[in-house]
Design a protein around this motif. Structure first.
Motif, mmCIF file in Angstrom:
data_model
loop_
_atom_site.group_PDB
_atom_site.id
_atom_site.type_symbol
_atom_site.label_atom_id
_atom_site.label_comp_id
_atom_site.label_asym_id
_atom_site.label_seq_id
_atom_site.Cartn_x
_atom_site.Cartn_y
_atom_site.Cartn_z
ATOM 1 N N ALA A 12 -19.784 -12.921 -3.691
ATOM 2 C CA ALA A 12 -20.088 -13.318 -2.314
ATOM 3 C C ALA A 12 -18.831 -13.370 -1.445
ATOM 4 O O ALA A 12 -18.911 -13.538 -0.230
ATOM 5 C CB ALA A 12 -20.784 -14.671 -2.297
ATOM 6 N N PHE A 13 -17.671 -13.251 -2.052
ATOM 7 C CA PHE A 13 -16.383 -13.322 -1.364
ATOM 8 C C PHE A 13 -16.273 -14.593 -0.531
ATOM 9 O O PHE A 13 -15.885 -14.571 0.633
ATOM 10 C CB PHE A 13 -16.137 -12.060 -0.517
ATOM 11 N N ALA A 14 -16.603 -15.705 -1.166
ATOM 12 C CA ALA A 14 -16.530 -17.006 -0.509
ATOM 13 C C ALA A 14 -15.096 -17.363 -0.118
ATOM 14 O O ALA A 14 -14.866 -17.982 0.922
ATOM 15 C CB ALA A 14 -17.118 -18.080 -1.408
ATOM 16 N N SER A 15 -14.130 -16.975 -0.945
ATOM 17 C CA SER A 15 -12.714 -17.248 -0.661
ATOM 18 C C SER A 15 -11.897 -15.986 -0.955
ATOM 19 O O SER A 15 -11.163 -15.923 -1.938
ATOM 20 C CB SER A 15 -12.207 -18.398 -1.540
ATOM 21 N N PRO A 16 -12.008 -14.978 -0.089
ATOM 22 C CA PRO A 16 -11.301 -13.729 -0.362
ATOM 23 C C PRO A 16 -9.786 -13.881 -0.266
ATOM 24 O O PRO A 16 -9.277 -14.675 0.525
ATOM 25 C CB PRO A 16 -11.817 -12.777 0.713
ATOM 26 N N VAL A 17 -9.098 -13.105 -1.095
ATOM 27 C CA VAL A 17 -7.638 -13.054 -1.102
ATOM 28 C C VAL A 17 -7.253 -11.630 -0.702
ATOM 29 O O VAL A 17 -7.778 -10.662 -1.252
ATOM 30 C CB VAL A 17 -7.076 -13.375 -2.503
ATOM 31 N N GLU A 18 -6.367 -11.514 0.265
ATOM 32 C CA GLU A 18 -5.929 -10.191 0.719
ATOM 33 C C GLU A 18 -4.867 -9.652 -0.226
ATOM 34 O O GLU A 18 -3.826 -10.271 -0.426
ATOM 35 C CB GLU A 18 -5.382 -10.291 2.142
ATOM 36 N N LEU A 19 -5.137 -8.487 -0.816
ATOM 37 C CA LEU A 19 -4.174 -7.827 -1.703
ATOM 38 C C LEU A 19 -3.190 -6.969 -0.911
ATOM 39 O O LEU A 19 -2.028 -6.864 -1.267
ATOM 40 C CB LEU A 19 -4.900 -6.929 -2.707
ATOM 41 N N ALA A 20 -3.694 -6.323 0.134
ATOM 42 C CA ALA A 20 -2.873 -5.433 0.966
ATOM 43 C C ALA A 20 -3.602 -5.189 2.274
ATOM 44 O O ALA A 20 -4.825 -5.352 2.344
ATOM 45 C CB ALA A 20 -2.633 -4.115 0.243
ATOM 46 N N ALA A 21 -2.851 -4.791 3.292
ATOM 47 C CA ALA A 21 -3.462 -4.481 4.589
ATOM 48 C C ALA A 21 -2.538 -3.567 5.381
ATOM 49 O O ALA A 21 -1.325 -3.566 5.184
ATOM 50 C CB ALA A 21 -3.724 -5.763 5.377
ATOM 51 N N ALA A 22 -3.153 -2.791 6.255
ATOM 52 C CA ALA A 22 -2.409 -1.933 7.175
ATOM 53 C C ALA A 22 -3.222 -1.827 8.464
ATOM 54 O O ALA A 22 -4.455 -1.833 8.420
ATOM 55 C CB ALA A 22 -2.183 -0.553 6.569
ATOM 56 N N THR A 23 -2.519 -1.737 9.595
ATOM 57 C CA THR A 23 -3.172 -1.643 10.890
ATOM 58 C C THR A 23 -2.850 -0.291 11.517
ATOM 59 O O THR A 23 -1.700 0.161 11.473
ATOM 60 C CB THR A 23 -2.713 -2.789 11.810
ATOM 61 N N PHE A 24 -3.880 0.327 12.109
ATOM 62 C CA PHE A 24 -3.749 1.663 12.682
ATOM 63 C C PHE A 24 -4.174 1.661 14.143
ATOM 64 O O PHE A 24 -5.197 1.089 14.492
ATOM 65 C CB PHE A 24 -4.613 2.658 11.890
ATOM 66 N N ALA A 25 -3.384 2.317 14.978
ATOM 67 C CA ALA A 25 -3.702 2.459 16.403
ATOM 68 C C ALA A 25 -4.789 3.512 16.570
ATOM 69 O O ALA A 25 -4.976 4.388 15.715
ATOM 70 C CB ALA A 25 -2.449 2.876 17.169
ATOM 71 N N LEU A 26 -5.491 3.453 17.675
ATOM 72 C CA LEU A 26 -6.568 4.391 17.965
ATOM 73 C C LEU A 26 -6.101 5.843 17.829
ATOM 74 O O LEU A 26 -6.829 6.685 17.303
ATOM 75 C CB LEU A 26 -7.126 4.141 19.372
ATOM 76 N N ALA A 27 -4.901 6.152 18.266
ATOM 77 C CA ALA A 27 -4.390 7.524 18.209
ATOM 78 C C ALA A 27 -4.336 8.066 16.780
ATOM 79 O O ALA A 27 -4.408 9.281 16.569
ATOM 80 C CB ALA A 27 -3.000 7.585 18.835
ATOM 81 N N ASP A 28 -4.213 7.188 15.785
ATOM 82 C CA ASP A 28 -4.155 7.611 14.381
ATOM 83 C C ASP A 28 -5.531 7.785 13.758
ATOM 84 O O ASP A 28 -5.660 8.360 12.677
ATOM 85 C CB ASP A 28 -3.386 6.579 13.548
#
Length: 125
Positions: A64-80
């Motif tokens: 249920a992902f009641a308490s999710p832990v972030e392993l990794a993340a990346a953010t991308f701009a609209l142009a990408d």
């Protein structure tokens, strides 16, 4: 690169608002079951309307992902975020619990865009 359907978190999933991936991976037991694997994300359709998209790889002890832990993340701009663009390719981080999912955080007002996110055999960079 081999793509196993059981390791697909998103298969051309429409992402116009913040949401979890359409699938989760159950590693069956806690721990790093998919060592020497890569996480890959690619845009399958041009995105429109949003400002940027954050792609997170999350893990949790419960489905249920009641308490999710972030392993990794990346953010991308609209142009990408154009169809055919490889957005992410990285080694699957260690520290995963039993369940893994993707989570997409949309900034702005998304009106179009599809993404695939999966784990594959090819080691990430």
């Amino acid at each position: 690169m081999l793509i196993d359907s059981t390791l697909m978190l998103s298969d051309k999933q429409a992402v116009t608002a913040s949401a979890a991936s359409e699938n989760i991976i159950d590693q069956t037991a806690a721990g790093d079951a998919h060592r020497h694997a890569a996480v890959v994300a690619q845009a399958d359709e041009d995105f429109a309307g949003l400002t940027n998209l954050k792609i997170s790889l999350q893990t949790c002890a419960d489905s249920a992902f009641a308490s999710p832990v972030e392993l990794a993340a990346a953010t991308f701009a609209l142009a990408d975020l154009k169809a055919g663009n490889a957005l992410l390719k990285m080694a699957l981080p260690s520290g995963a619990l039993r369940y893994i999912r993707g989570y997409y955080t949309v900034s702005g007002t998304g009106t179009a865009g599809k993404i695939s996110l999966f784990i594959t055999d090819e080691p990430g960079q």
